[in-house]
Motif scaffolding. Structure first.
Motif, short mmCIF file in Angstrom:
data_model
loop_
_atom_site.label_atom_id
_atom_site.label_comp_id
_atom_site.label_asym_id
_atom_site.label_seq_id
_atom_site.Cartn_x
_atom_site.Cartn_y
_atom_site.Cartn_z
N ALA B 45 0.86 -1.19 0.00
CA ALA B 45 0.00 0.00 0.00
C ALA B 45 0.89 1.23 0.00
N VAL B 46 0.46 2.23 -0.75
CA VAL B 46 1.19 3.50 -0.74
C VAL B 46 0.37 4.49 0.09
N ILE B 47 1.06 5.22 0.95
CA ILE B 47 0.39 6.22 1.79
C ILE B 47 0.76 7.60 1.26
N TRP B 48 -0.26 8.34 0.82
CA TRP B 48 -0.06 9.69 0.27
C TRP B 48 -0.43 10.70 1.35
N VAL B 49 0.40 11.69 1.53
CA VAL B 49 0.06 12.81 2.42
C VAL B 49 0.14 14.09 1.59
N ASP B 50 -1.01 14.75 1.45
CA ASP B 50 -1.08 15.99 0.70
C ASP B 50 -0.54 15.83 -0.72
N GLY B 51 -0.87 14.71 -1.35
CA GLY B 51 -0.47 14.49 -2.74
C GLY B 51 0.95 14.02 -2.94
N ARG B 52 1.68 13.76 -1.85
CA ARG B 52 3.06 13.26 -1.95
C ARG B 52 3.14 11.87 -1.32
N ARG B 53 3.90 10.97 -1.96
CA ARG B 53 4.07 9.64 -1.38
C ARG B 53 4.85 9.76 -0.07
N ALA B 54 4.23 9.33 1.03
CA ALA B 54 4.91 9.40 2.32
C ALA B 54 5.54 8.06 2.68
N ALA B 55 4.93 6.96 2.25
CA ALA B 55 5.47 5.63 2.60
C ALA B 55 4.84 4.55 1.73
N TRP B 56 5.61 3.48 1.57
CA TRP B 56 5.08 2.25 1.01
C TRP B 56 5.15 1.21 2.11
N VAL B 57 4.10 0.45 2.31
CA VAL B 57 4.17 -0.62 3.32
C VAL B 57 3.74 -1.93 2.67
N PRO B 58 4.39 -3.04 3.04
CA PRO B 58 4.02 -4.33 2.44
C PRO B 58 2.75 -4.89 3.08
N LEU B 59 1.96 -5.61 2.28
CA LEU B 59 0.75 -6.23 2.84
C LEU B 59 1.02 -7.69 3.23
N GLY B 60 2.09 -8.25 2.68
CA GLY B 60 2.41 -9.65 2.99
C GLY B 60 3.11 -9.78 4.34
N GLY B 61 3.30 -10.99 4.76
CA GLY B 61 4.06 -11.25 5.99
C GLY B 61 3.26 -11.02 7.25
N GLU B 62 3.99 -10.99 8.38
CA GLU B 62 3.33 -10.84 9.68
C GLU B 62 2.78 -9.43 9.85
N THR B 63 1.84 -9.29 10.75
CA THR B 63 1.24 -7.99 11.01
C THR B 63 2.25 -7.04 11.66
N SER B 64 2.31 -5.82 11.14
CA SER B 64 3.14 -4.81 11.80
C SER B 64 2.44 -3.45 11.71
N VAL B 65 2.95 -2.52 12.45
CA VAL B 65 2.30 -1.22 12.59
C VAL B 65 3.25 -0.12 12.12
N ASP B 66 2.73 0.83 11.34
CA ASP B 66 3.54 1.95 10.87
C ASP B 66 2.76 3.24 11.06
N SER B 67 3.49 4.32 11.10
CA SER B 67 2.84 5.61 11.33
C SER B 67 3.41 6.65 10.36
N VAL B 68 2.55 7.52 9.84
CA VAL B 68 3.02 8.67 9.05
C VAL B 68 2.40 9.92 9.68
N ARG B 69 2.98 11.07 9.37
CA ARG B 69 2.43 12.31 9.94
C ARG B 69 1.57 13.00 8.89
N GLY B 70 0.26 13.03 9.13
CA GLY B 70 -0.65 13.77 8.27
C GLY B 70 -0.69 15.22 8.72
#
Lengths: 343, 134
Positions: B45-70
């Motif tokens: 998944a790609v996380i966009w903040v204000d029209g800019r790519r802030a992060a890419w996170v994988p959907l596969g594998g074990e569950t993990s948690v990530d944070s971006v600043r909106g």
């Protein structure tokens, strides 16, 4: 041999992948996205910057959150004549005939009613019926609406006469389509005649991709990570969906959604789960998607045919979902899984 | 027994080639149905903040948690086992949190007030089989 080499080179050129650039952003209470194919007069990222900035400006023009914003001029006293921003007037000019033709299924004066239902609240609950009646009285002067009454009149010179006292006007349900059309025109101007723009549930396709038709899915209203069908658009067109799955809560097994019936002030209970439209422009789609949902195929088919709109209604029956469609819908249908609804 | 004395009665059991044909046809049917109507599952998944790519996170594998600043503050997502969902968002309505997990290419989680959009993609691109779903 030389001819063969030239032919090979031409083939290689024709098979070259056309670059595409994509961006998502949030504006006007929803998600916007754009995909540009090819390269234009400015770099694709610069073109996307431009239309993103445009959505920010339109956001502040059409917002009803700002009590002193440009829309607030329409919240004057009964009989006042005001001069709103010409872009607001352009949207009103499209809205008033649609409100009349849909016999009030579309109404831009229901801001208070939406607030009463508070579907975006963290813990939605059924509103007090007295508050619903008060919102209807404020808009229509009565809590039993029997005929359509416009909330305002537009004069030839762009001024607007207010026909209801202190009524907040809400363009949230119809401005996005108009905005999507403006962004699409701007992209053509910037040298991107092949593009797709999405603003919430409004989608506009422009031009034809090198890979072929644009393929758009129709969401399954009861499993929104799946589609019930796919349509293929050969070139410029607009598509939008109104569905009872977009903003809703369920209480005692009843689904309360955001598509409110102006005549009752309550969510429609006509069995329709979604209406997907194919129109000439996004503005047209945005104006007509809610009325088509509320009117259903009975009255909606006649209206859609007269407007040149193609519609697919997904109905929920005890045994599952079924579909009803206008004749024109079949010309864009690529694949579907829906059974026909029983007549 | 046939008139010429040979036994031409149909074999009660499928021959090996029949089994191969049945398996191939069934697999093709399942594959084409999944391709046309199930829509492909995303791989990241790609996380966009204000029209800019802030992060890419994988959907596969074990569950993990990530944070971006909106624009309104921290936006926390949980991703893994093929899905992504919003754990915490500063948006008043919490609509994106209530939406639950998504996994299909093109699925979106949107927090408008904080200008954050999460879009499920496949590694090969964002479109999957469809250009968009209104």
């Amino acid at each position: 041999m030389r001819r063969l080499a030239i032919l090979g080179a031409l083939l290689l050129v024709s098979c070259r992948e056309v670059p595409s650039t994509h961006r998502d952003w949030a504006a006007m209470d929803c998600n916007f996205a754009a995909t540009l194919h090819g390269e234009g007069r400015v770099p694709p990222e610069a073109a996307l910057d431009t239309i993103q900035e445009w959505t920010r400006r339109y956001d502040s023009l059409f917002t009803d959150y700002d009590p002193h914003g440009p829309l607030s001029i329409l919240r004057g006293r009964l009989g006042d004549t005001v001069r709103p921003d010409p872009r607001i007037v352009a949207i009103l000019r499209g809205a008033l005939p649609a409100m009349a033709a849909s016999r009030g299924s579309l109404d831009i004066g229901l801001h208070d009613l939406k607030e009463v239902w508070g579907l975006d609240a963290p813990e939605p609950r059924l509103p007090d019926p007295a508050l619903v009646r008060r919102a209807l009285r404020r808009r229509f002067g009565t809590d039993s609406v029997s005929s359509f009454r416009p909330p305002l009149e537009i004069l030839a010179d762009g001024r607007v006469v207010l026909l209801v006292d202190s009524l907040p006007i809400d363009l949230g349900g119809i401005a996005k389509g108009w905005v999507v059309d403006q962004l699409s025109r701007k992209l053509v101007e910037l040298g991107y005649p092949v593009h797709l723009i999405q603003g919430g549930g409004e989608i506009a396709t422009h031009g034809r991709k090198a890979k072929g038709a644009w393929k758009l899915g129709v969401k399954n209203p009861r499993a929104t990570d799946q589609v019930v069908g796919t349509i293929a658009l050969e070139s410029t067109a607009a598509v939008s969906t109104s569905g009872d799955y977009e903003r809703f809560f369920v209480l005692d097994g009843v689904r309360y959604h955001h598509l409110l019936e102006p005549s009752t002030g309550r969510p429609s209970r006509n069995g329709i789960a979604s209406a997907t439209l194919r129109c000439a422009t996004s503005a047209q789609c945005d104006l007509w998607s809610k009325p088509m949902f509320l009117l259903g195929p009975g009255e909606g088919t006649r209206l859609a045919d007269s407007l040149g709109i193609d519609v697919l209604w997904v109905r929920e029956l005890p045994g599952g979902l079924c579909g009803e469609q206008t004749t024109g819908w079949k010309t864009i249908l690529w694949r579907d899984t829906l059974a026909a609804c029983p007549r | 027994m046939g008139p010429d004395g040979s036994d031409r009665s149909p074999n009660r059991f499928l021959r090996p080639l029949d089994v191969v044909i049945v398996v191939v046809v069934t697999a093709l049917g399942i594959w084409s149905t999944a391709r046309l109507f199930g829509a492909p599952s995303g791989t990241r998944a790609v996380i966009w903040v204000d029209g800019r790519r802030a992060a890419w996170v994988p959907l596969g594998g074990e569950t993990s948690v990530d944070s971006v600043r909106g624009t309104l503050g921290a936006f926390v997502v949980e991703h893994g086992h093929g899905r992504i969902r919003v754990l915490r968002s500063p948006c008043p309505g919490k609509i994106c949190q209530k939406q639950g997990g998504v996994h299909r290419v093109g699925d979106k989680l949107v927090c408008v007030p904080s200008h954050v959009v999460v879009v499920v993609e496949s590694e090969s691109g964002t479109e999957g089989d469809l250009d968009a779903v209104p």
